[in-house]
Write a protein that holds these residues in place. Structure first.
Motif, mmCIF file in Angstrom:
data_model
loop_
_atom_site.group_PDB
_atom_site.id
_atom_site.type_symbol
_atom_site.label_atom_id
_atom_site.label_comp_id
_atom_site.label_asym_id
_atom_site.label_seq_id
_atom_site.Cartn_x
_atom_site.Cartn_y
_atom_site.Cartn_z
ATOM 1 N N GLN A 84 1.009 -1.183 0.012
ATOM 2 C CA GLN A 84 -0.010 -0.115 -0.030
ATOM 3 C C GLN A 84 0.986 1.230 0.018
ATOM 4 N N VAL A 85 1.922 1.126 -0.562
ATOM 5 C CA VAL A 85 2.798 2.116 -0.622
ATOM 6 C C VAL A 85 3.415 2.507 -2.014
ATOM 7 N N ILE A 86 3.642 3.882 -2.373
ATOM 8 C CA ILE A 86 4.197 4.321 -3.633
ATOM 9 C C ILE A 86 5.533 5.100 -2.986
ATOM 10 N N THR A 87 6.539 4.790 -3.658
ATOM 11 C CA THR A 87 7.838 5.479 -3.380
ATOM 12 C C THR A 87 8.209 6.595 -4.070
ATOM 13 N N ASP A 88 9.145 7.288 -3.798
ATOM 14 C CA ASP A 88 9.949 8.336 -4.805
ATOM 15 C C ASP A 88 11.067 8.452 -4.172
ATOM 16 N N THR A 89 12.022 9.117 -5.168
ATOM 17 C CA THR A 89 13.505 9.247 -4.777
ATOM 18 C C THR A 89 14.080 10.473 -5.098
ATOM 19 N N HIS A 90 15.324 10.600 -4.424
ATOM 20 C CA HIS A 90 16.046 12.105 -4.931
ATOM 21 C C HIS A 90 15.175 12.932 -4.289
ATOM 22 N N PHE A 91 14.643 12.770 -3.194
ATOM 23 C CA PHE A 91 13.269 13.473 -2.794
ATOM 24 C C PHE A 91 13.288 14.875 -2.600
ATOM 25 N N ASP A 92 14.242 15.397 -1.823
ATOM 26 C CA ASP A 92 14.554 16.803 -1.399
ATOM 27 C C ASP A 92 15.047 17.442 -2.489
ATOM 28 N N ALA A 93 16.262 16.804 -2.723
ATOM 29 C CA ALA A 93 17.176 17.609 -3.872
ATOM 30 C C ALA A 93 16.437 17.825 -5.072
ATOM 31 N N ARG A 94 15.341 17.012 -5.593
ATOM 32 C CA ARG A 94 14.636 17.483 -6.795
ATOM 33 C C ARG A 94 13.126 17.893 -6.449
ATOM 34 N N ALA A 95 13.000 18.127 -5.146
ATOM 35 C CA ALA A 95 11.803 19.013 -4.857
ATOM 36 C C ALA A 95 10.755 18.044 -5.272
ATOM 37 N N ARG A 96 10.560 16.767 -5.069
ATOM 38 C CA ARG A 96 9.606 15.879 -5.446
ATOM 39 C C ARG A 96 8.179 15.527 -4.450
ATOM 40 N N GLN A 97 8.254 16.558 -3.426
ATOM 41 C CA GLN A 97 7.075 16.428 -2.428
ATOM 42 C C GLN A 97 5.842 16.440 -3.289
ATOM 43 N N GLY A 98 5.811 17.446 -4.269
ATOM 44 C CA GLY A 98 4.384 17.935 -4.997
ATOM 45 C C GLY A 98 4.054 16.492 -5.822
ATOM 46 N N ARG A 99 4.908 16.273 -6.486
ATOM 47 C CA ARG A 99 4.630 15.010 -7.367
ATOM 48 C C ARG A 99 4.175 13.502 -6.733
ATOM 49 N N LEU A 100 4.789 13.324 -5.626
ATOM 50 C CA LEU A 100 4.162 12.273 -4.753
ATOM 51 C C LEU A 100 2.930 12.251 -4.198
ATOM 52 N N ILE A 101 2.451 13.760 -4.027
ATOM 53 C CA ILE A 101 1.182 13.884 -3.374
ATOM 54 C C ILE A 101 0.143 13.844 -4.762
ATOM 55 N N ALA A 102 0.885 14.254 -5.945
ATOM 56 C CA ALA A 102 0.007 14.054 -6.857
ATOM 57 C C ALA A 102 -0.303 12.511 -7.388
ATOM 58 N N PHE A 103 0.753 11.719 -7.214
ATOM 59 C CA PHE A 103 0.496 10.403 -7.538
ATOM 60 C C PHE A 103 -0.424 9.746 -6.378
ATOM 61 N N LEU A 104 -0.301 10.109 -5.015
ATOM 62 C CA LEU A 104 -1.189 9.571 -4.057
ATOM 63 C C LEU A 104 -2.767 10.197 -4.280
ATOM 64 N N ALA A 105 -2.988 11.351 -4.889
ATOM 65 C CA ALA A 105 -4.172 11.856 -5.370
ATOM 66 C C ALA A 105 -4.853 11.012 -6.287
ATOM 67 N N ARG A 106 -4.020 10.666 -7.348
ATOM 68 C CA ARG A 106 -4.505 9.907 -8.529
ATOM 69 C C ARG A 106 -4.941 8.688 -8.045
ATOM 70 N N LEU A 107 -4.171 7.965 -7.148
ATOM 71 C CA LEU A 107 -4.375 6.566 -6.760
ATOM 72 C C LEU A 107 -5.563 6.513 -5.697
ATOM 73 N N ARG A 108 -5.817 7.389 -4.921
ATOM 74 C CA ARG A 108 -6.728 7.496 -4.012
ATOM 75 C C ARG A 108 -8.023 7.831 -4.765
ATOM 76 N N HIS A 109 -8.020 8.688 -5.960
ATOM 77 C CA HIS A 109 -9.223 8.786 -6.795
ATOM 78 C C HIS A 109 -9.600 7.569 -7.557
ATOM 79 N N GLU A 110 -8.585 6.814 -7.831
ATOM 80 C CA GLU A 110 -8.847 5.552 -8.515
ATOM 81 C C GLU A 110 -9.292 4.229 -7.638
ATOM 82 N N GLY A 111 -9.477 4.565 -6.255
ATOM 83 C CA GLY A 111 -10.078 3.603 -5.332
ATOM 84 C C GLY A 111 -8.913 2.911 -4.413
#
Length: 351
Positions: A221-248
């Protein structure tokens, strides 16, 4: 009788025999490697492949965000593999990581490397036997789209799941970490989507998420992301979570890991951080459904809990409880713009 003294321009007879043997072995290895290349992969090895594994294997996950290796974390992984025979899987590069694990980290009997260049290699009998015999496996960085295209649904895919089910350790860095979650960002659009792009259209074609690939314990029940702070990926991981939750997928959470940082998870699901950069692992837990998620429109998503996991912290992946977090924060997305309201936890800042 022939003199055993070294004559000008001649080698000692024993040396000639050793040279001939060396040339024969080199020729055999060259033939084997040529066969590997014809079948869509490259093969390297170092150490004694026939040595007895010194200890028992233990289940473990090594989740690395990319960058340079914290050798202490890889020594931990070597111990979880019984200091035995390790395998590095990759889809680019050569034997550099193999050399680092064997010579610089040490504590392993041998290391082999398979570099994949085609999907056919994931069904090659020699490849499958090498994977089957490995005491520990590490998946290198690169382009995770290659791993998805080359491995998903193949005999190799099944063997990786069997490796973990048999109580053996596995790890991955960067692209290798990206595919370890039950849900994965596959980067199948030929690029690497940014936070701004993902938040602007989380249902867009660039958000290429993959399910049903690998089946790691504690990560379904996890989606991972990498190079997290250096590449400012907090926003895209939230977008991934939003899509997955939207899909059920209503229980999915996000786990980001910084560069030079490892989240090492033991067989009981307890994770600790090793880092070269004062980095963190980041746990993202949405509290509900997105307020707005529509094709072609920016995301609105409120109250995503963000927890920083540092070297003094411990995370229990069974319950998602974090002891001694570095910080707690709330992320709000409004019209595709991220606002992260961060506070410092009782453990105090670690960078």
């Amino acid at each position: 009788m022939f003199s055993t003294k070294r004559l000008p321009g001649l080698l000692h007879p024993a040396a000639l025999c050793l040279l001939a043997l060396g040339l024969a072995l080199t020729g055999a290895n060259a033939l084997a490697d040529s066969a590997a290349v014809r079948n869509g992969y490259e093969y390297y090895q170092v150490g004694d492949l026939k040595a007895t594994r010194p200890g028992a294997t233990e289940p473990a996950l090594l989740l690395m965000g990319g960058g340079e290796w914290p050798h202490q974390a890889f020594a931990w992984l070597a111990a979880k593999g019984g200091h035995g025979h390790f395998l590095i899987l990759r889809a680019s590069g050569d034997d550099d990581l193999q050399k680092e694990l064997y010579h610089d980290v040490g504590g392993v009997a041998s290391v082999q490397t398979l570099v994949f260049h085609s999907r056919a290699a994931a069904s090659d009998p020699r490849v499958l036997e090498i994977v089957r015999r490995a005491d520990g496996i590490f998946i290198a960085g690169g382009d995770q789209a290659n791993y998805v295209r080359f491995w998903k649904g193949t005999p190799l895919n099944a063997l990786l799941d069997q490796h973990v089910a048999a109580g053996k350790p596995i790890g991955g860095s960067s692209a290798g970490l990206a595919i370890l979650g039950g849900h994965a960002y596959g980067a199948l659009d030929g690029g690497s989507i940014t936070s701004e792009e993902a938040l602007a259209d989380p249902l867009g074609e660039g958000v290429t998420l993959v399910d049903g690939f690998l089946h790691m314990p504690r990560l379904q029940q996890v989606i991972t992301d990498t190079h997290f702070d250096a590449r400012a990926r907090q926003g895209r991981l939230i977008a991934f979570l939003a899509r997955l939750r939207h899909e059920g997928h209503r229980d999915v959470v996000g786990l980001g890991v910084d560069e030079g940082t490892v989240l090492a998870v033991d067989g009981n699901g307890i994770g600790r951080v090793f880092t070269l950069t004062d980095g963190f692992a980041w746990l993202l837990r949405p509290q509900g459904q997105p307020e707005r998620i529509e094709a072609g429109k920016p995301l609105d998503y409120r109250d995503v809990r963000v927890t920083g996991i540092g070297t003094q912290s411990r995370i229990d992946l069974r319950s998602l409880d974090v002891a001694r977090p570095v910080f707690e924060a709330i992320a709000d997305v409004r019209d595709g713009k991220l606002n992260l309201r961060r506070g410092v936890a009782a453990a105090g800042p670690q960078r």
